[in-house]
Enzyme design. Sequence first.
Site, PDB file in Angstrom:
ATOM      1  N   ALA A 149       0.828  -1.213   0.000  1.00  0.00           N
ATOM      2  CA  ALA A 149       0.000   0.000   0.000  1.00  0.00           C
ATOM      3  C   ALA A 149       0.860   1.260   0.000  1.00  0.00           C
ATOM      4  O   ALA A 149       0.584   2.217  -0.734  1.00  0.00           O
ATOM      5  CB  ALA A 149      -0.936  -0.006   1.202  1.00  0.00           C
ATOM      6  N   TYR A 150       1.900   1.256   0.805  1.00  0.00           N
ATOM      7  CA  TYR A 150       2.795   2.415   0.865  1.00  0.00           C
ATOM      8  C   TYR A 150       3.503   2.605  -0.472  1.00  0.00           C
ATOM      9  O   TYR A 150       3.561   3.729  -1.006  1.00  0.00           O
ATOM     10  CB  TYR A 150       3.806   2.224   1.988  1.00  0.00           C
ATOM     11  CG  TYR A 150       4.820   3.341   2.110  1.00  0.00           C
ATOM     12  CD1 TYR A 150       4.441   4.614   2.502  1.00  0.00           C
ATOM     13  CD2 TYR A 150       6.166   3.109   1.826  1.00  0.00           C
ATOM     14  CE1 TYR A 150       5.372   5.634   2.620  1.00  0.00           C
ATOM     15  CE2 TYR A 150       7.105   4.126   1.942  1.00  0.00           C
ATOM     16  CZ  TYR A 150       6.700   5.379   2.332  1.00  0.00           C
ATOM     17  OH  TYR A 150       7.624   6.396   2.445  1.00  0.00           O
ATOM     18  N   ALA A 151       4.050   1.511  -1.027  1.00  0.00           N
ATOM     19  CA  ALA A 151       4.749   1.613  -2.305  1.00  0.00           C
ATOM     20  C   ALA A 151       3.822   2.089  -3.411  1.00  0.00           C
ATOM     21  O   ALA A 151       4.219   2.874  -4.277  1.00  0.00           O
ATOM     22  CB  ALA A 151       5.369   0.263  -2.674  1.00  0.00           C
ATOM     23  N   SER A 153       1.280   4.095  -3.082  1.00  0.00           N
ATOM     24  CA  SER A 153       1.057   5.533  -2.927  1.00  0.00           C
ATOM     25  C   SER A 153       2.254   6.329  -3.418  1.00  0.00           C
ATOM     26  O   SER A 153       2.103   7.418  -3.978  1.00  0.00           O
ATOM     27  CB  SER A 153       0.739   5.872  -1.468  1.00  0.00           C
ATOM     28  OG  SER A 153       1.876   5.787  -0.637  1.00  0.00           O
TER      29      SER A 153
END
Length: 241
Positions: A149-151, A153
């Site tokens: 999820a972070y990557a 974004s």
Amino acid sequence: MSRVAVVTGGSRGIGRAVALRLAADGQAVVIAFGHSSAPADAVVAEIAGKGGQAAAVRADVADEAAVAGLFDVAEQRFGGVDVVVNAAGVMHLSPVAELDLDELDRMHRTNIRGTFVVGREAVRRIRRGGAIVNFSTSITRLSLPTYAAYAASKAAVEAISPILAKELRGRDVTVNAVAPGPTATELYFDGKDDATIERAAKMNPMERLGTPEDIAEVVASLAGPARWVNGQTIYVNGGVA
């Protein structure tokens, strides 16, 4: 006339190091912070103590009115905006199967919407010869579990930056993204045990974590002398592959 920089997320971690470095290079700095004012005020005091100029402004990077107010302060206090460093970001780690979708929305709001909101205001305000520096992450290349999820974004930030560079044709404004690897910050250490941190430090040939100052050095170049670097994502990670 000194250059004027707006640094979001400038009260802690990499953003703090960037604010201090740009001030040391002679730029007036407006630091945007999201919550506690004390860390931001401390950065302002440190810059002022060394003869520099700085101000701190509370601003949610995803809120258009707050970001417009942030740029208003830069113009009113220091005369304009030449550099915009969008270092504000949030990170939540989870396997996809266990992902809290509220956390996904929170990252989307800050990391993606925030980049658009700050970028839009920067386009409207930044002077000729300026520079916009957004923040991605080397995780977009490393594909580590729990970072999906972070990557995702931050991959959006890498997509936005070169397009914005092209949209600024004729303005003499550069737009780049910086993608740090594992860096010794409070955000990075949160939730990680010593063994995980040690493995991360060994991932690059330098066999250490990056420091906020390592990243700030590259940002300072993009924010000043590196005028022929444009529309790029610069991976600042000691050689992680």
